[in-house]
Design an enzyme around this catalytic site. Structure first.
Site, PDB file in Angstrom:
ATOM      1  N   ASN A  11      -3.865   5.017   1.579  1.00  0.00           N
ATOM      2  CA  ASN A  11      -2.633   5.357   0.850  1.00  0.00           C
ATOM      3  C   ASN A  11      -2.903   6.631   0.042  1.00  0.00           C
ATOM      4  OD1 ASN A  11      -0.356   5.496  -0.725  1.00  0.00           O
ATOM      5  ND2 ASN A  11      -0.818   3.683  -1.955  1.00  0.00           N
ATOM      6  N   TRP A  12      -2.343   7.728   0.526  1.00  0.00           N
ATOM      7  CA  TRP A  12      -2.605   9.027  -0.126  1.00  0.00           C
ATOM      8  C   TRP A  12      -1.795   9.205  -1.412  1.00  0.00           C
ATOM      9  CZ3 TRP A  12      -2.722  13.365   4.216  1.00  0.00           C
ATOM     10  CH2 TRP A  12      -3.849  13.155   5.014  1.00  0.00           C
ATOM     11  N   LYS A  13      -0.833   8.328  -1.622  1.00  0.00           N
ATOM     12  CA  LYS A  13       0.055   8.455  -2.798  1.00  0.00           C
ATOM     13  C   LYS A  13       0.672   9.858  -2.842  1.00  0.00           C
ATOM     14  CE  LYS A  13      -2.722   4.966  -5.010  1.00  0.00           C
ATOM     15  NZ  LYS A  13      -3.001   4.241  -6.214  1.00  0.00           N
ATOM     16  N   HIS A  98       4.450  -1.650  -3.033  1.00  0.00           N
ATOM     17  CA  HIS A  98       3.223  -1.264  -3.750  1.00  0.00           C
ATOM     18  C   HIS A  98       3.451  -1.438  -5.254  1.00  0.00           C
ATOM     19  CE1 HIS A  98      -0.016   1.176  -5.407  1.00  0.00           C
ATOM     20  NE2 HIS A  98      -0.646   0.941  -4.264  1.00  0.00           N
ATOM     21  N   GLU A 100       2.801   0.326  -7.683  1.00  0.00           N
ATOM     22  CA  GLU A 100       3.320   1.505  -8.394  1.00  0.00           C
ATOM     23  C   GLU A 100       4.833   1.639  -8.216  1.00  0.00           C
ATOM     24  OE1 GLU A 100       0.583   4.390  -6.809  1.00  0.00           O
ATOM     25  OE2 GLU A 100      -1.047   3.460  -7.940  1.00  0.00           O
ATOM     26  N   GLU A 168      -3.399  -6.971  -3.549  1.00  0.00           N
ATOM     27  CA  GLU A 168      -3.922  -5.937  -4.445  1.00  0.00           C
ATOM     28  C   GLU A 168      -3.758  -6.391  -5.894  1.00  0.00           C
ATOM     29  OE1 GLU A 168      -3.992  -1.766  -2.709  1.00  0.00           O
ATOM     30  OE2 GLU A 168      -1.939  -2.078  -3.338  1.00  0.00           O
ATOM     31  N   GLY A 174      -7.319   1.436  -8.974  1.00  0.00           N
ATOM     32  CA  GLY A 174      -7.630   2.663  -9.724  1.00  0.00           C
ATOM     33  C   GLY A 174      -8.734   2.469 -10.754  1.00  0.00           C
ATOM     34  N   SER A 214      -9.808  -0.407  -5.667  1.00  0.00           N
ATOM     35  CA  SER A 214     -11.129   0.183  -5.940  1.00  0.00           C
ATOM     36  C   SER A 214     -12.169  -0.073  -4.851  1.00  0.00           C
ATOM     37  CB  SER A 214     -11.645  -0.286  -7.306  1.00  0.00           C
ATOM     38  OG  SER A 214     -10.708   0.085  -8.301  1.00  0.00           O
ATOM     39  N   GLY A 235      -6.903   3.560  -1.790  1.00  0.00           N
ATOM     40  CA  GLY A 235      -6.216   4.659  -2.465  1.00  0.00           C
ATOM     41  C   GLY A 235      -7.112   5.888  -2.558  1.00  0.00           C
TER      42      GLY A 235
HETATM   43  C1  PEP Z   1      -3.915   1.434  -4.247  1.00  0.00           C
HETATM   44  O1  PEP Z   1      -3.301   2.171  -5.021  1.00  0.00           O
HETATM   45  O2  PEP Z   1      -3.305   0.729  -3.441  1.00  0.00           O
HETATM   46  C2  PEP Z   1      -5.367   1.390  -4.330  1.00  0.00           C
HETATM   47  C3  PEP Z   1      -5.976   0.394  -3.753  1.00  0.00           C
HETATM   48  O3  PEP Z   1      -5.965   2.391  -5.024  1.00  0.00           O
HETATM   49  P1  PEP Z   1      -7.544   2.553  -5.286  1.00  0.00           P
HETATM   50  O4  PEP Z   1      -8.248   2.309  -3.982  1.00  0.00           O
HETATM   51  O5  PEP Z   1      -7.692   3.946  -5.753  1.00  0.00           O
HETATM   52  O6  PEP Z   1      -7.912   1.528  -6.313  1.00  0.00           O
END
Ligand code: PEP
Length: 254
Positions: A11-13, A98, A100, A168, A174, A214, A235
């Site tokens: 997920n590049w956001k 998601h 966010e 998640e 993050g 993470s 992410g």
């Molecule tokens: C995410 O935002 O879905 C995510 C898993 O981010 P990260 O891997 O950076 O924790």
């Protein structure tokens, strides 16, 4: 027994800011994903890059996904993007719900409408669920169960093969540390149990469950082996082709 293919979703956001960098990251990852024996990679860039990256897809080991979708295919819906548009731009998967987006007001009911619309267009839906925090009484499990039930409300059993649940825990996104594999295993089973209660035992066992929060090359083996998940939603590390490729390569060794 044949090893089940793992799904590794990046997920590049809201990154990167230019298409040349987007292509570079994609090609960097593609080198490894096309060679992988036991995983398939899905890159979810911002909408704008889908059609830029579509011509770079090679073979079946790498695909594109979107980060969101709207539930109508056309009309007066400023700022939205529809399932048919995503599909035409090269996406075959879409992340829905998601955390966010939920933090910006997306409800389970909206997630449910989006999942139905995505499936109708032939997109595979990666439905994100996860608790904000944990409590000693286990109320977070009720929260999670309701999230799954509401998100899949009135979705037919035959559609489940096009749905993937991404667990998640928001408190692990993050951050520096992921949920450890043995605690994750409880959650993998919990998600499958909720699906079993809704659709029957086989459906629960067959449901693909991903973990996100993470993930790094350091914790990949623990998460996949001990957490018994069917893949990862990644992410930050998905923007670093070296780390992301290391994760893909590690999965082949398991
Ligand atoms: C995410 O935002 O879905 C995510 C898993 O981010 P990260 O891997 O950076 O924790």
């Amino acid at each position: 027994m044949k090893k089940k293919e793992k799904l590794i979703v990046g997920n590049w956001k809201l990154n990167p800011t230019d298409k040349e960098t987007a292509k570079k990251i994609f090609v960097g990852v593609r080198q490894f994903s096309t060679k992988s024996k036991y995983s398939k990679t899905v890159i979810c860039p911002p909408f704008h890059y889908l059609s830029v990256l579509q011509p770079l897809i090679k073979g079946k080991k790498i695909a594109l996904g979107a980060q969101d979708v709207f539930w109508e295919n056309e009309g007066a819906f400023t700022g939205e993007i529809s399932p048919v548009m995503l599909s035409k731009a090269g996406a075959s998967y879409v992340i829905i719900g998601h955390s966010e987006r939920r933090a910006m007001g997306e409800t389970d009911e909206m997630v449910n409408r989006k999942v139905k619309a995505a499936l109708k267009e032939g997109l595979r839906a990666i439905v994100c669920v996860g608790e904000k925090e944990r409590d000693a009484h286990g109320h977070y499990l009720e929260f999670l169960s309701a999230q799954i039930r509401n998100s899949l409300d009135k979705i037919q059993k035959k559609s489940l093969s096009d749905i993937i649940i991404a667990y998640e825990p928001i408190w692990a996104i993050g951050k520096k540390e992921a949920l450890n594999g043995s605690l994750l295993y409880e959650m993998t089973l919990f998600v499958k149990k909720v699906i079993s209660d809704m659709y029957g035992y086989d459906a629960g066992m067959d449901m693909r469950v991903l973990y996100g929060g993470s993930v790094t090359p350091v914790n990949t083996v623990d998460i996949i082996s001990n957490g018994q998940v069917d893949g990862l939603l990644i992410g930050r590390q998905s923007l670093d082709p070296e780390s992301f490729s290391e994760i893909i390569t590690l999965i082949d060794t398991l």
